[in-house]
Scaffold this active site. Structure first.
Site, PDB file in Angstrom:
ATOM      1  N   TYR A  53       0.805  -1.217   0.000  1.00 43.79           N
ATOM      2  CA  TYR A  53       0.000   0.000   0.000  1.00 43.79           C
ATOM      3  C   TYR A  53       0.842   1.272   0.000  1.00 43.79           C
ATOM      4  CZ  TYR A  53      -3.620  -3.308   1.589  1.00 43.79           C
ATOM      5  OH  TYR A  53      -4.472  -4.370   1.717  1.00 43.79           O
ATOM      6  N   LEU A 195     -17.779  -3.980   1.127  1.00 46.33           N
ATOM      7  CA  LEU A 195     -18.866  -3.220   0.507  1.00 46.33           C
ATOM      8  C   LEU A 195     -19.003  -3.543  -0.978  1.00 46.33           C
ATOM      9  CD1 LEU A 195     -18.234   0.201   2.257  1.00 46.33           C
ATOM     10  CD2 LEU A 195     -19.986  -1.487   2.809  1.00 46.33           C
TER      11      LEU A 195
END
Length: 278
Positions: A53, A195
């Protein structure tokens, strides 16, 4: 967070049910620090990053600043990072580099990020993490994106089942067979992309349930997974969404509502670990 908002891992450690994923929080470090400090104010204690990341330094700085300010203690935090594929043959060194970038003395959870079965190095990488755990540098060892055959290989070779397997999982793609394997072996299921990258939030089962609870579709999608005993780490760079996502902990769905959400048909949205990265 109270005791009811935590899962007990097979390592004996306690992990918050909901955390903040930091994938793509790769803007200015000051923005990442500010977001994480706000998350801590709201009650977040579980933070998930990875060497891939590129934000371990900013994540670590935010956590260090928060502890120095007295907002939280290190013992209250649960910090996860991950070993990238190219580092599987130098797992011990790569772990040390992640720890240094984060500026922490230990990690609560460190994971092999992908099995990369074609390279055949994930068992050795996992074994190196166990050694770091035994030295006290990692509390719990885990994996991400592993599937049954690769989990079998780890357990057969080391006798140690991962504390956590973090996989793509969301309404419409809940991986019941893999979750059953996890349950049998004492592995906690953790969902990334819980999600469904927003693609699932317009499903009638979600929107109608959200209306019944005066909640948002995102909160219902997270509550659906939480109802199955799945840890969730939704990512966001939006401070308002931090509040929204955290509110999912307050929603308890009925068995019928969970069953209706289970029936939603969806798809895997990212790489298949059996073939990625090739």
């Amino acid at each position: 967070m109270g005791a009811a908002d935590h899962f007990e891992l097979n390592s004996g450690a306690s992990m918050p049910r909901l955390g903040l994923g930091t994938y793509k929080l790769d803007g200015p470090a000051s923005e990442t620090v500010a977001l994480i400090r706000r998350a801590i104010e709201l009650g977040y204690r579980h933070f998930d990053t990875a060497s891939l990341y590129g934000n371990e330094e900013a994540v670590g700085q935010a956590l260090i600043d928060a502890t120095r300010a007295g907002d939280v203690t290190r013992e209250e935090l649960f910090v996860t990072s991950k070993l990238w594929n190219d580092d599987q043959l130098r797992a011990a060194e790569a772990f040390g580099e992640s720890l240094k970038r984060l500026g922490l003395d230990y990690l609560d959870l460190f994971m092999v990020h992908w099995p990369w079965p074609q390279n055949g190095t994930y068992v050795d990488a996992y074994r190196a993490l166990i050694e770091a755990r035994d030295r006290g540098d990692i509390v719990s060892v885990g994996v991400a994106n592993f599937y049954e055959e690769t989990l079998d290989a780890l357990i057969d070779a080391t006798g140690v089942a991962p504390a956590v397997n973090q996989v793509e999982l969301h309404t419409g793609f809940t991986q019941p067979e893999l979750r059953a394997y996890h349950s049998e072996h004492g592995i906690l299921t953790e969902a990334w992309a819980p999600l469904g990258r927003g693609e699932i939030l317009g499903e009638p089962a979600i929107t109608e349930t959200a209306k019944a609870y005066d909640a948002t579709p995102g909160q219902i999608a997270l509550a659906h997974l939480l109802a199955h005993g799945i840890s969730v780490i939704p990512k966001t760079a939006n401070p308002e969404r931090l509040v929204e996502n955290f509110g999912a902990l307050d929603i308890t769905l009925s068995d019928n509502e969970v069953a209706r959400l289970d029936a939603v048909q969806g798809r895997r949205q990212s790489n298949d670990p059996r073939t990625f990265p090739g």
